[in-house]
Structures are given as structure tokens and as C-alpha cells.
Design a protein around this motif. Structure first.
Motif, PDB file in Angstrom:
ATOM      1  N   SER A   1      49.417  26.673 -17.625  1.00  0.00           N
ATOM      2  CA  SER A   1      49.364  25.427 -18.387  1.00  0.00           C
ATOM      3  C   SER A   1      50.678  25.087 -19.080  1.00  0.00           C
ATOM      4  O   SER A   1      51.013  23.915 -19.251  1.00  0.00           O
TER       5      SER A   1
ATOM      6  N   CYS B   1      46.583  23.000 -16.649  1.00  0.00           N
ATOM      7  CA  CYS B   1      46.773  23.387 -15.259  1.00  0.00           C
ATOM      8  C   CYS B   1      45.390  23.730 -14.713  1.00  0.00           C
ATOM      9  O   CYS B   1      44.796  24.729 -15.108  1.00  0.00           O
ATOM     10  N   THR B   2      44.862  22.870 -13.813  1.00  0.00           N
ATOM     11  CA  THR B   2      43.489  22.992 -13.352  1.00  0.00           C
ATOM     12  C   THR B   2      43.438  23.316 -11.862  1.00  0.00           C
ATOM     13  O   THR B   2      44.221  22.786 -11.084  1.00  0.00           O
ATOM     14  N   ILE B   3      42.490  24.151 -11.477  1.00  0.00           N
ATOM     15  CA  ILE B   3      42.340  24.563 -10.077  1.00  0.00           C
ATOM     16  C   ILE B   3      41.745  23.426  -9.256  1.00  0.00           C
ATOM     17  O   ILE B   3      40.782  22.787  -9.656  1.00  0.00           O
TER      18      ILE B   3
ATOM     19  N   SER C   1      44.613  25.491  -5.058  1.00  0.00           N
ATOM     20  CA  SER C   1      45.861  25.478  -5.806  1.00  0.00           C
ATOM     21  C   SER C   1      45.589  24.913  -7.185  1.00  0.00           C
ATOM     22  O   SER C   1      44.561  24.297  -7.422  1.00  0.00           O
ATOM     23  N   SER C   2      46.536  25.096  -8.081  1.00  0.00           N
ATOM     24  CA  SER C   2      46.403  24.532  -9.419  1.00  0.00           C
ATOM     25  C   SER C   2      47.366  23.362  -9.578  1.00  0.00           C
ATOM     26  O   SER C   2      48.499  23.416  -9.092  1.00  0.00           O
TER      27      SER C   2
END
Length: 154
Positions: A80, A88-90, A96-97
Motif C-alpha cells: 500500500s 493496494c488491492t488484489i 495481481s495487486s
């Protein structure tokens, strides 16, 4: 009368002053110039300012901190702290993020599947609508329909 030694001494002092001034000017780059270390910059800040790994002289904050460039939403990330939004999200499709936005309550908005993607429940879809569209057991993310934007079959 001025002796030759006095003139040579004065000339030497002037040359030394000019040389030190030139070295000082060369070692203090202005904002936007490429650099390798903080000491090279007038602002004492040498950081990245894009996805390019090249570092540039940047301005300091009012708290005298050097701020690195952070990735905007949609860019790949590992943590993040890399993101401007600090989220930062998957992405479950590509595993992937990505940097994502925050909602009104400053919570990271989770990634959701777009319309037309296979799903197992409403929470997986951007529209929050996962329906069976035929005789098969497969369910798909579909847009909400109707005046009240309900999760209804087409």
C-alpha cells in the motif's frame, strides 16, 4: 607600487574563489535535474517522480521531508505504501495487486469483477448483481436493471 608577488597572490586567490564557486554550483542541482543522491540537489531531495527508476531533484515539504512519487490508481503494486491512495488491492482475475481508491470513510475500495465475468455471489461483482442467465448452473456479473436499479434478470 604593487609587487609581482602581490599580484600573483591576488590572482591565485581569485582563481581559487572562482573554482570553489563553480564546484558549488555543479554540486547543487535545481529541481527537475537528474541526480543520484540528496547532496547533489539544492533542496537536498533526490527522489523518483514517476514509474521511471531515474531519480530527480525534487522540492521538500514544509516539514523538510523528501516525498517520493507514489503510483496513481490502476498501477501494479506490491504494498500500500507504493500508492498515492495508500490502497493496494488484489485483482482476483489476474492475481495481481493494483492501486485503488478510498471510499467516503477512507476505507480501501475492494476490487470487484466487471460485467460479464463469472461469479459465485453478489459481493464479487461491481454491480453487486450475480445472476444465472440461462439453463446452466453458471452465474454471471450483470448490470442492475429497472427504474430502481435492482438485481433482476434481463
Amino acid at each position: 607600487m604593487v609587487s609581482t608577488w602581490s599580484l600573483l597572490l591576488l590572482l591565485w586567490v581569485l582563481l581559487e574563489a572562482m573554482a570553489s564557486r563553480n564546484n558549488m554550483l555543479l554540486s547543487h542541482k535545481v529541481i527537475g535535474e537528474p541526480c543520484h543522491s540528496h547532496e547533489e540537489c539544492q533542496s537536498n531531495c533526490c527522489t523518483t517522480n514517476s514509474l521511471n527508476p531515474q531519480k530527480f531533484c525534487t522540492a521538500q515539504t514544509i516539514f523538510l521531508q523528501c516525498l517520493s512519487w507514489l503510483k496513481p490508481n490502476g498501477h501494479l503494486c506490491l504494498k500500500s505504501a507504493e500508492c498515492h491512495s495508500n490502497c493496494c488491492t488484489i485483482n482476483h482475475i489476474k492475481e495481481s495487486s493494483f492501486c485503488t481508491t478510498r471510499n467516503l470513510f477512507l476505507q480501501c475500495v475492494p476490487w470487484r469483477k466487471p460485467h460479464g465475468s463469472r461469479c459465485k455471489g453478489h459481493e464479487e461483482c461491481q454491480s453487486r448483481c450475480c445472476l444465472n442467465l440461462g439453463d446452466t448452473q453458471r452465474t454471471w456479473c450483470v448490470p442492475r436493471t429497472g427504474v430502481l436499479a435492482l438485481c433482476l434478470p434481463l
